[in-house]
Scaffold this motif. Structure first.
Motif, PDB file in Angstrom:
ATOM      1  N   LYS A 189     -35.391 -26.691  12.552  1.00  0.00           N
ATOM      2  CA  LYS A 189     -35.651 -25.248  12.553  1.00  0.00           C
ATOM      3  C   LYS A 189     -34.727 -24.524  11.559  1.00  0.00           C
ATOM      4  CE  LYS A 189     -38.945 -25.474  15.170  1.00  0.00           C
ATOM      5  NZ  LYS A 189     -40.248 -25.150  14.620  1.00  0.00           N
ATOM      6  N   GLY A 190     -34.601 -25.105  10.394  1.00  0.00           N
ATOM      7  CA  GLY A 190     -33.840 -24.461   9.327  1.00  0.00           C
ATOM      8  C   GLY A 190     -32.366 -24.841   9.294  1.00  0.00           C
ATOM      9  N   TYR A 191     -31.869 -25.427  10.364  1.00  0.00           N
ATOM     10  CA  TYR A 191     -30.441 -25.784  10.422  1.00  0.00           C
ATOM     11  C   TYR A 191     -30.244 -27.251  10.057  1.00  0.00           C
ATOM     12  CZ  TYR A 191     -29.307 -21.457  12.876  1.00  0.00           C
ATOM     13  OH  TYR A 191     -29.117 -20.142  13.216  1.00  0.00           O
ATOM     14  N   THR A 192     -29.156 -27.540   9.404  1.00  0.00           N
ATOM     15  CA  THR A 192     -28.844 -28.928   9.132  1.00  0.00           C
ATOM     16  C   THR A 192     -28.250 -29.545  10.403  1.00  0.00           C
ATOM     17  OG1 THR A 192     -27.816 -30.441   7.589  1.00  0.00           O
ATOM     18  CG2 THR A 192     -26.535 -28.486   8.143  1.00  0.00           C
ATOM     19  N   THR A 193     -28.759 -30.694  10.760  1.00  0.00           N
ATOM     20  CA  THR A 193     -28.447 -31.302  12.055  1.00  0.00           C
ATOM     21  C   THR A 193     -28.234 -32.805  11.865  1.00  0.00           C
ATOM     22  OG1 THR A 193     -29.832 -29.662  13.169  1.00  0.00           O
ATOM     23  CG2 THR A 193     -29.384 -31.674  14.383  1.00  0.00           C
ATOM     24  N   PRO A 194     -27.187 -33.372  12.441  1.00  0.00           N
ATOM     25  CA  PRO A 194     -26.952 -34.808  12.228  1.00  0.00           C
ATOM     26  C   PRO A 194     -27.914 -35.677  13.032  1.00  0.00           C
ATOM     27  CG  PRO A 194     -25.279 -33.892  13.694  1.00  0.00           C
ATOM     28  CD  PRO A 194     -26.120 -32.745  13.248  1.00  0.00           C
ATOM     29  N   ASP A 195     -28.435 -36.743  12.401  1.00  0.00           N
ATOM     30  CA  ASP A 195     -29.185 -37.760  13.146  1.00  0.00           C
ATOM     31  C   ASP A 195     -28.204 -38.465  14.084  1.00  0.00           C
ATOM     32  OD1 ASP A 195     -31.466 -37.308  11.539  1.00  0.00           O
ATOM     33  OD2 ASP A 195     -30.604 -38.587   9.987  1.00  0.00           O
ATOM     34  N   ALA A 196     -27.052 -38.819  13.506  1.00  0.00           N
ATOM     35  CA  ALA A 196     -25.954 -39.428  14.253  1.00  0.00           C
ATOM     36  C   ALA A 196     -24.705 -39.175  13.428  1.00  0.00           C
ATOM     37  CB  ALA A 196     -26.190 -40.912  14.428  1.00  0.00           C
ATOM     38  N   LEU A 197     -23.544 -39.237  14.088  1.00  0.00           N
ATOM     39  CA  LEU A 197     -22.303 -38.936  13.356  1.00  0.00           C
ATOM     40  C   LEU A 197     -21.501 -40.190  13.014  1.00  0.00           C
ATOM     41  CD1 LEU A 197     -21.383 -35.830  15.467  1.00  0.00           C
ATOM     42  CD2 LEU A 197     -21.963 -35.809  13.038  1.00  0.00           C
ATOM     43  N   PHE A 198     -21.477 -41.138  13.970  1.00  0.00           N
ATOM     44  CA  PHE A 198     -20.767 -42.384  13.656  1.00  0.00           C
ATOM     45  C   PHE A 198     -21.565 -43.621  14.064  1.00  0.00           C
ATOM     46  CE2 PHE A 198     -19.300 -42.890  18.054  1.00  0.00           C
ATOM     47  CZ  PHE A 198     -19.370 -41.583  18.522  1.00  0.00           C
ATOM     48  N   ASP A 199     -22.286 -43.560  15.188  1.00  0.00           N
ATOM     49  CA  ASP A 199     -23.108 -44.683  15.616  1.00  0.00           C
ATOM     50  C   ASP A 199     -24.026 -44.185  16.722  1.00  0.00           C
ATOM     51  OD1 ASP A 199     -22.875 -48.082  15.866  1.00  0.00           O
ATOM     52  OD2 ASP A 199     -23.890 -46.933  17.450  1.00  0.00           O
ATOM     53  N   ALA A 200     -25.313 -44.195  16.471  1.00  0.00           N
ATOM     54  CA  ALA A 200     -26.260 -43.621  17.422  1.00  0.00           C
ATOM     55  C   ALA A 200     -26.169 -44.290  18.796  1.00  0.00           C
ATOM     56  CB  ALA A 200     -27.676 -43.740  16.874  1.00  0.00           C
ATOM     57  N   GLU A 201     -25.996 -45.603  18.815  1.00  0.00           N
ATOM     58  CA  GLU A 201     -25.918 -46.342  20.084  1.00  0.00           C
ATOM     59  C   GLU A 201     -24.714 -45.892  20.893  1.00  0.00           C
ATOM     60  OE1 GLU A 201     -27.185 -50.202  20.831  1.00  0.00           O
ATOM     61  OE2 GLU A 201     -28.938 -48.900  20.645  1.00  0.00           O
ATOM     62  N   LEU A 202     -23.568 -45.827  20.215  1.00  0.00           N
ATOM     63  CA  LEU A 202     -22.349 -45.445  20.928  1.00  0.00           C
ATOM     64  C   LEU A 202     -22.431 -43.994  21.401  1.00  0.00           C
ATOM     65  CD1 LEU A 202     -19.601 -47.213  18.803  1.00  0.00           C
ATOM     66  CD2 LEU A 202     -20.503 -47.869  21.042  1.00  0.00           C
ATOM     67  N   GLU A 203     -23.047 -43.173  20.588  1.00  0.00           N
ATOM     68  CA  GLU A 203     -23.223 -41.767  20.990  1.00  0.00           C
ATOM     69  C   GLU A 203     -24.101 -41.693  22.236  1.00  0.00           C
ATOM     70  OE1 GLU A 203     -24.586 -39.596  17.524  1.00  0.00           O
ATOM     71  OE2 GLU A 203     -23.026 -40.554  16.326  1.00  0.00           O
ATOM     72  N   TYR A 204     -25.145 -42.517  22.235  1.00  0.00           N
ATOM     73  CA  TYR A 204     -26.020 -42.570  23.411  1.00  0.00           C
ATOM     74  C   TYR A 204     -25.228 -43.029  24.632  1.00  0.00           C
ATOM     75  CZ  TYR A 204     -28.922 -44.999  26.778  1.00  0.00           C
ATOM     76  OH  TYR A 204     -29.449 -45.476  27.944  1.00  0.00           O
ATOM     77  N   PHE A 205     -24.410 -44.077  24.468  1.00  0.00           N
ATOM     78  CA  PHE A 205     -23.638 -44.577  25.615  1.00  0.00           C
ATOM     79  C   PHE A 205     -22.619 -43.542  26.106  1.00  0.00           C
ATOM     80  CE2 PHE A 205     -25.303 -48.831  24.545  1.00  0.00           C
ATOM     81  CZ  PHE A 205     -25.774 -49.152  25.810  1.00  0.00           C
ATOM     82  N   ALA A 206     -22.196 -42.662  25.223  1.00  0.00           N
ATOM     83  CA  ALA A 206     -21.310 -41.585  25.681  1.00  0.00           C
ATOM     84  C   ALA A 206     -22.028 -40.720  26.709  1.00  0.00           C
ATOM     85  CB  ALA A 206     -20.849 -40.750  24.494  1.00  0.00           C
ATOM     86  N   ILE A 207     -23.330 -40.449  26.462  1.00  0.00           N
ATOM     87  CA  ILE A 207     -24.098 -39.633  27.420  1.00  0.00           C
ATOM     88  C   ILE A 207     -24.146 -40.325  28.780  1.00  0.00           C
ATOM     89  CG2 ILE A 207     -26.344 -38.615  27.965  1.00  0.00           C
ATOM     90  CD1 ILE A 207     -26.992 -38.625  24.987  1.00  0.00           C
ATOM     91  N   ARG A 208     -24.346 -41.617  28.766  1.00  0.00           N
ATOM     92  CA  ARG A 208     -24.540 -42.337  30.022  1.00  0.00           C
ATOM     93  C   ARG A 208     -23.223 -42.738  30.705  1.00  0.00           C
ATOM     94  NH1 ARG A 208     -28.900 -40.043  30.684  1.00  0.00           N
ATOM     95  NH2 ARG A 208     -30.776 -40.833  29.673  1.00  0.00           N
TER      96      ARG A 208
END
Lengths: 398, 514
Positions: free
Chosen positions: A32-51
């Motif tokens: 929506k017009g803003y620059t947004t990261p797909d992932a910052l360092f590792d998508a898997e680890l970022e996901y595991f942070a949520i869980r």
């Protein structure tokens, strides 16, 4: 001559400096017009942070509208399919809104900030529709996307972090509730909402204090493994939670060109959001007719055999002989936390009843060559991931 | 306890009366509530100066549908049938036409006009068939709608290949192109241009002005008539027919709102606080007023409310009434000619030029006029030897840039009288009273939004299947129990009664199939 410079290219959220500082991948896209990261360092680890701990997501680009005025309740009640009379001040409602044909324009959350004051949050922009819906109502609709900075703080340790941040009384905040706090002299709104299906909060405040909030939050979460994350991790969590995404599970009705490409709330499994006790709401007449004549589509959650994600697959009633195509997958993923091959799909009625077996044609590539399996799948009715901590009040301090 | 009716009609305009009368005839208990003291809406005769009366809005009868007359057994005395039209010229070399005959033009033009009139008459007849039916829904499986659609296709085809092509070519076209191709007489071209745009916010070069022309012809085969006693006599006859079928008509009862309870219509409330109950409420008011003011947009869905609020309906015609102490002198006209319809539209460009400023919210400095002298045919309208002149004056936009204040009215009155004086040099000395009704006045007096007598601009995007808006063209509105029966619905304005009759038939038809 008066020269007005118009920003070109991607907008930056007020949290951008912090995200940029943490960024190791340089993988960004436009949201929506803003620059947004797909992932910052590792998508898997970022996901595991949520869980397993806490992931922080910048949701400033979410479209936000403020709805105020004498008729604001009557207005939102007529706009969406669910009964908004029941959503008292301090509560948040997930809702869908339809056009006159009962087809879903979008889904989103409506925050009842204070008596008669609402914030509508959605994926897509809807000002023309919201203005049309305001004909005959004493309401003011204001687009406030850029006026509010927002962070999603999601995961089991998020409650402890909130407490650590000094938000007194947060332990009493129930799911879909919201509270106002003071943060360095600015109002901070905290809602117990999210897009991950886990324990989590969303923090909203004016952009001027965005960086201060980020810093305080990460300081409060230092010992709780707080991590910033991008959209890949969120998408993974979203599918596990069984949430819908616009342009995946449905197309906004005002964007479709061909008939039959939009979906009604019933066709998205949102029957519980449609309240026919309301005498009038957008789409009521068409939905009442659909209730009588039957829907064409059904949204299904699938537990699929094997471990190959069923991206973009066709769904069949039978695996081989006389195989009949009955629908298609809209979102798919291997779920690390559930250890399940999961997917969300759209199938033609009457297929897709809970417990029914269907077949999913999964294509996958190995060293350039394509292979295909017919994977057996079972229709499930619950969210794939629904931990007890998501609804516990007060949440346990992990 | 409030009294329960089978149906309540809001507004005793001619369509409301036709609808009420037909429902009454079918045995329904019907109440009509009219805001004004007089029935008839815009088809009324009223006094505007001591002893002088005029048809206050509509002043000619050309479209009253034979089906309406037949169904209600109406016998309306006409002061004049098949009125002649005189396109005035300052030098007295006028052009006259009536039926397929035209005088004052070249033989070539006369022959061309005969052909033009024949073809337009044929197309108008086709149109007329469909003016008297609810437009079929598109994309439906309803048998009746499919049959009507198939009939429409067949009727078009039955015109013959050449004529069907010609129909399809012309229907969206502008009148200017057609008349300039066909005729050489400037006066004739001007007059036909005016015929096509009377009462609209369109100029002769605007699209679909051939359709508006055809619409005028579709009724009395293009013959212009004037009822004895003025237009009010038509309304009185309709009210009489309604009463004879047991309909109660109450005047001076402006409706405040339509009562909506639990998602359906249950009655109406008048401005003086009286409630009347009925599960069927039929509004003769325009669609915008009905939905946005009387019902309230919150009781309908957003898409529908948006479409209704986007209806274009800003009137662009003013009405001028003059009380005269005698007939004016017009060079080249004899006394008998004052029974004719007189047009001031000297050429086709003149009409378009008159329209130009209206696009930008200004009045025409050189207006076009359709003049009738009703007292010439009907002595009850003015004292003996004296006369009233009734004229439609264009263009006078509803939304005047400077606003319709006193100065703006005076200025436009002045402009119009100056124009009339060019053709009637002694008129100034004969005037004893003047009344000018701007679209704003017409809106107030006749309760039609925008002062537009079609209750919605008459263009292809607001015609037939999409009149008043798409999805609501069959008189039933998307709110249980609410119907429209006025000019804002198919087929449109003019004293035709078709909308009222179609609405009544639609309502009775639904009851039967329910």
């Amino acid at each position: 001559m008066n020269v007005i410079e118009v920003h070109q290219g991607r907008l930056e959220s007020p949290f951008y400096p912090r995200l940029k500082a943490l960024d190791r991948l340089d993988s960004w896209h436009t949201w929506k017009g803003y620059t947004t990261p797909d992932a910052l360092f590792d998508a898997e680890l970022e996901y595991f942070a949520i869980r397993n701990s806490t992931g922080v997501f910048d949701l400033t680009p979410m479209t936000k509208y403020r709805i105020t005025g004498k008729d604001s309740l009557a207005y939102v009640d007529r706009l969406v399919t669910r009964d908004m009379q029941k959503v008292t001040a301090g509560r948040v409602a997930y809702a869908v809104w339809c056009n006159d044909q009962g087809q879903v324009i979008d889904d989103g959350t409506i925050f009842h900030l204070r008596e008669g004051e609402y914030r509508l949050c959605s994926q897509e922009r809807h000002l023309p529709w919201l203005m049309a819906a305001a004909i005959g109502f004493d309401v003011t609709i204001r687009e406030e996307t850029a006026d509010i900075a927002a962070l999603a703080v999601q995961g089991p340790t998020s409650f402890s972090i909130m407490k650590n941040l000094g938000l007194h009384g947060i332990e009493n905040l129930k799911p879909f509730g919201l509270m106002h706090f003071d943060f360095q002299g600015t109002e901070l709104m905290v809602s117990r909402t999210g897009f991950t299906g886990d324990l989590g909060y969303e923090l909203w405040l004016s952009p001027g204090k965005a960086l201060a909030l980020w810093d305080a939050l990460f300081e409060a979460g230092r010992h709780y493994d707080i991590r910033a994350m991008g959209t890949h991790a969120l998408e993974q969590a979203r599918i596990e939670a069984g949430y819908l995404a616009a342009y995946q599970e449905f197309l906004p009705a005002d964007e479709t060109v061909r008939t039959g490409r939009s979906r009604s709330p019933f066709e998205l499994g949102l029957d519980w959001l449609v309240d026919f006790r309301k005498p009038n709401f957008n789409g009521r007449r068409a939905l009442a007719a659909e209730k009588l004549s039957g829907s064409k589509w059904r949204l299904v959650k699938l537990d699929i055999e094997g471990n190959k994600p069923a991206h973009h697959s066709y769904i069949y009633a039978k695996p081989r002989k006389n195989k009949k195509e009955i629908g298609f997958i809209t979102s798919a993923s291997w779920s690390p936390v559930c250890k399940q091959n999961i997917a969300i799909g759209s199938v033609r009625m009457p297929h897709g009843a809970t417990g029914e077996t269907v077949w999913v044609e999964v294509y996958y590539q190995r060293e350039m060559h394509w292979s295909r399996v017919m994977a057996k799948a079972t229709v499930v009715d619950k969210a794939f991931w629904f931990p007890a901590r998501r609804s516990a009040t007060p949440p346990a301090p992990y | 306890m409030t009294e329960q009716y089978d149906a309540i009609v809001i507004g005793a305009g001619h369509n409301g009366l036709v609808c009420a009368a037909l429902l009454g005839k079918a045995g329904r208990k019907v109440l009509v509530l009219e805001a004004n003291e007089q029935v008839g809406g815009a088809a009324v005769t009223r006094r505007f100066a001591d002893d002088y009366s005029v048809p206050a809005c509509a002043h000619l009868l050309y479209q009253l549908q034979p089906q309406v007359k037949k169904d209600l057994g109406l016998n309306i005395a006409l002061a004049s049938d098949d009125m002649e039209t005189v396109a005035l010229s300052t030098d007295g070399q006028h052009v006259r036409y009536s039926g397929d005959r035209v005088q004052g033009v070249s033989d070539a033009d006369a022959a061309s006009y005969r052909e033009f009139h024949r073809r337009m008459g044929r197309f108008a007849n086709l149109l007329q068939t469909y003016l008297n039916k609810p437009p079929p829904r598109l994309g439906t499986k309803d048998r009746k709608d499919l049959v009507t659609l198939a009939r429409l296709g067949l009727d078009l085809r039955m015109l013959g290949r050449k004529e069907m092509r010609e129909f399809l070519r012309l229907i969206g076209m502008n009148i200017h192109d057609e008349v300039t191709e066909r005729f050489e007489s400037k006066l004739l071209k001007g007059a036909l241009s005016l015929d096509a745009v009377v009462g609209t916010h369109l100029g002769p070069r605007s699209p679909n002005t051939i359709m508006t022309y055809l619409y005028r012809l579709a009724g009395n085969a293009g013959r212009l008539a004037a009822p004895a006693g003025g237009m009010g006599a038509v309304s009185e006859a309709l009210a009489q027919a309604a009463r004879s079928h047991g309909v109660t008509i109450r005047t001076g009862m402006p409706v405040q709102r339509v009562i909506v309870d639990n998602g359906r219509v249950t009655g109406v409330e008048t401005q003086n606080g009286e409630n009347f109950a009925s599960f069927t409420v039929i509004s003769n008011a325009d669609p915008k007023t009905t939905i946005l003011n009387l019902v309230g947009a919150r009781h309908v869905e957003t898409g529908f409310a948006r479409r209704i609020s986007n209806i274009r309906m800003q009137g662009n015609a003013a009405k001028l009434h003059l009380a005269l102490d005698g007939l004016p002198v017009v060079q080249g006209l004899e006394k008998k000619d004052f029974g004719a319809r007189l047009l001031i539209a000297p050429d086709e460009h003149y009409v378009e030029r008159a329209f130009n400023p209206a696009k930008y919210g200004e009045t025409s400095p050189e207006p076009v006029l359709e003049i009738s002298i009703p007292s010439f045919r009907d002595s009850t309208l003015a004292p003996t030897g004296k006369h009233v002149l009734s004229a439609i004056v264009q263009y006078a936009p509803y939304r005047l840039k400077k606003g319709w204040d006193k100065a703006a009215r005076e200025a436009f009155k002045e402009t119009t009288l100056r124009k009339i004086t060019e053709f009637m040099p002694d008129i100034d000395g004969r005037i004893t009273a003047v009344e000018l009704l701007t679209p704003v006045d017409i809106e107030q007096e006749f309760h039609m939004g925008g002062g537009h007598w079609h209750h919605g601009e008459f263009t292809l995007d607001q015609f037939m299947f999409v009149r008043p808006v798409s999805g609501a063209a069959q008189y039933a509105m998307p709110l249980d129990g609410l119907f429209l029966c006025g000019a804002g619905t198919h087929p449109g304005g003019g004293v035709s009664g078709a909308a009222g009759r179609n609405a009544a038939r639609a309502i009775l038809g639904r009851e039967k199939s329910a």
